[in-house]
Design an enzyme around this catalytic site. Structure first.
Site, PDB file in Angstrom:
ATOM      1  CG  HIS A 107      -2.195  -0.790   0.966  1.00  0.00           C
ATOM      2  ND1 HIS A 107      -3.452  -0.279   1.150  1.00  0.00           N
ATOM      3  CD2 HIS A 107      -2.364  -2.069   0.531  1.00  0.00           C
ATOM      4  CE1 HIS A 107      -4.356  -1.202   0.840  1.00  0.00           C
ATOM      5  NE2 HIS A 107      -3.717  -2.295   0.472  1.00  0.00           N
ATOM      6  CG  ASN A 156      -4.448   2.888   2.960  1.00  0.00           C
ATOM      7  OD1 ASN A 156      -4.190   1.747   2.612  1.00  0.00           O
ATOM      8  ND2 ASN A 156      -3.927   3.939   2.360  1.00  0.00           N
TER       9      ASN A 156
END
Length: 377
Positions: free
Chosen positions: A113, A142
């Site tokens: 990520h 997220n």
């Protein structure tokens, strides 16, 4: 030019904000500060922080970069400045995994990520941006689902005790991932070091199709990985990270109860798999339905090829994006090859992770080495 290479000659200090402990200044409460930029980026001077961050967003949308800078990364990077760095990380991670069995999976996902937004620069760890815009960590992709940041905080703190201001947060993530792969069954290798840390973080870039959703169609997945400089084979291999860790029921709930609004399970899932998952993920729609978690395969602590074997022998997958891998002619041969040879999967997975860890890194004098990973110096 890679956006994270911008040098801010004058910069606001970042403060913590994800679970707000310090009050955050709004854009209206403070006049945008004039700053100068590295002329290599194509700016003169006199742009405001707001202008600069909008330029970052526009450039990343129009000209995504695919640079893999292994030349400036090397093994033993801290052999003189912090010779115990790798051991500090290794010892800390061992202690963390004793009480957090999913820590390694969390950290591997955390690096993904981070790297897939604008590059491996630990921008995902920042809690605040000067203009008050949302940071990557607080984006819809997220948020509370992003695990592992606290583990990196702990490991970085131990590094700072022994070698203050030496090891970057980005290398802390990379070293942790490298050690995590060893603890998960891969051969030990010396990690590459030399990455530096970003000075900004923007949720808007993360949300601009730079991170995959679990229900994306295959073409969108291929487009994303291709845009980042990865082949289809490398995409399949990197998705093999699902060999470890778990998924919450809500991520794949529609597949077992109401696929594509049909009120029926996904026809690609065999009945025994649907039945197994429905027993774990019961009562969809209740406040508690998200709590159960399901292992991607039967060896959630090992990076092995069982994830791919289950696709071939059981047609078992949790995520829609994983199911595509065994239902697309471009990826079926790759899945079958990896399912047959665990050693091959482990070798190729390690190689793909090294490549990912060198994606658009900041090196040399660009960026900085943060003292704490949640804020700039």
């Amino acid at each position: 030019m890679k956006v994270s290479r911008i040098i801010l000659v004058t910069l606001f200090l970042f403060s913590l904000v994800v679970v707000p402990t310090n009050s955050k200044k709004s854009k209206k409460s403070k006049k945008p500060k004039k700053i100068d930029f590295d002329l290599d980026y194509g700016f003169g001077s006199g742009l405001t922080v707001d202008d600069q961050e909008q330029k970052l967003v526009d450039d990343e949308k129009q000209n995504p970069k695919t640079g893999f800078d292994k030349g400036h990364l090397k093994q033993g990077f801290y052999s003189e400045s912090c010779p115990t760095a790798e051991k500090i990380v290794a010892d800390a991670l061992v202690e963390i995994t004793k009480t957090n069995p999913n820590a390694i999976a969390n950290i591997i996902r955390l690096q993904f990520h981070d790297c897939f937004v604008v590059g491996c620069d630990s921008s995902v760890l920042l809690d605040y941006t000067p203009t008050g815009d949302k940071v990557e960590k607080s984006s819809m992709l997220n948020g509370q689902l992003l695990k592992g940041t606290d583990f990196i905080d702990d490991i970085k703190a131990k590094l700072e005790e022994q070698c203050p201001g030496i090891v970057s947060c980005t290398d802390t993530i990379a070293f942790s991932v490298n050690e995590g792969m060893f603890l998960s069954g891969l051969p030990r290798t010396a990690p590459l070091g030399g990455r530096r840390d970003a000075l900004y973080s923007l949720a808007s870039i993360a949300e601009d199709d730079n991170l995959p959703m679990p229900n994306w169609p295959m073409e969108k997945m291929v487009d994303l990985f291709t845009k980042k400089g990865f082949t289809i084979e490398e995409m399949v291999i990197l998705l093999g990270a699902h060999s470890i860790g778990v998924a919450h029921c809500d991520v794949f709930m529609e597949r077992i109860y109401n696929y594509a609004d049909t009120r029926k399970p996904d026809p690609l899932l065999p009945f025994p798999i649907v039945n197994e998952l429905q027993q774990i993920c019961a009562n969809p729609g209740t406040p508690l339905f998200r709590n159960p978690v399901v292992n991607f395969d039967e060896t959630p602590a090992l990076l092995d090829n069982l994830f791919f074997k289950n696709m071939v022998t059981k047609k078992k997958t949790l995520l829609v994006t994983d199911a595509h891998l065994f239902n697309d002619p471009r990826t079926i041969p790759i899945v079958e090859e990896l399912a047959k040879d665990n050693g091959l999967f482990q070798k190729k997975f390690a190689e793909a992770m090294v490549k990912m860890g060198s994606y658009n890194v900041i090196t040399g004098n660009d960026g900085e080495v943060r003292k704490t990973c949640r804020s700039t110096n």
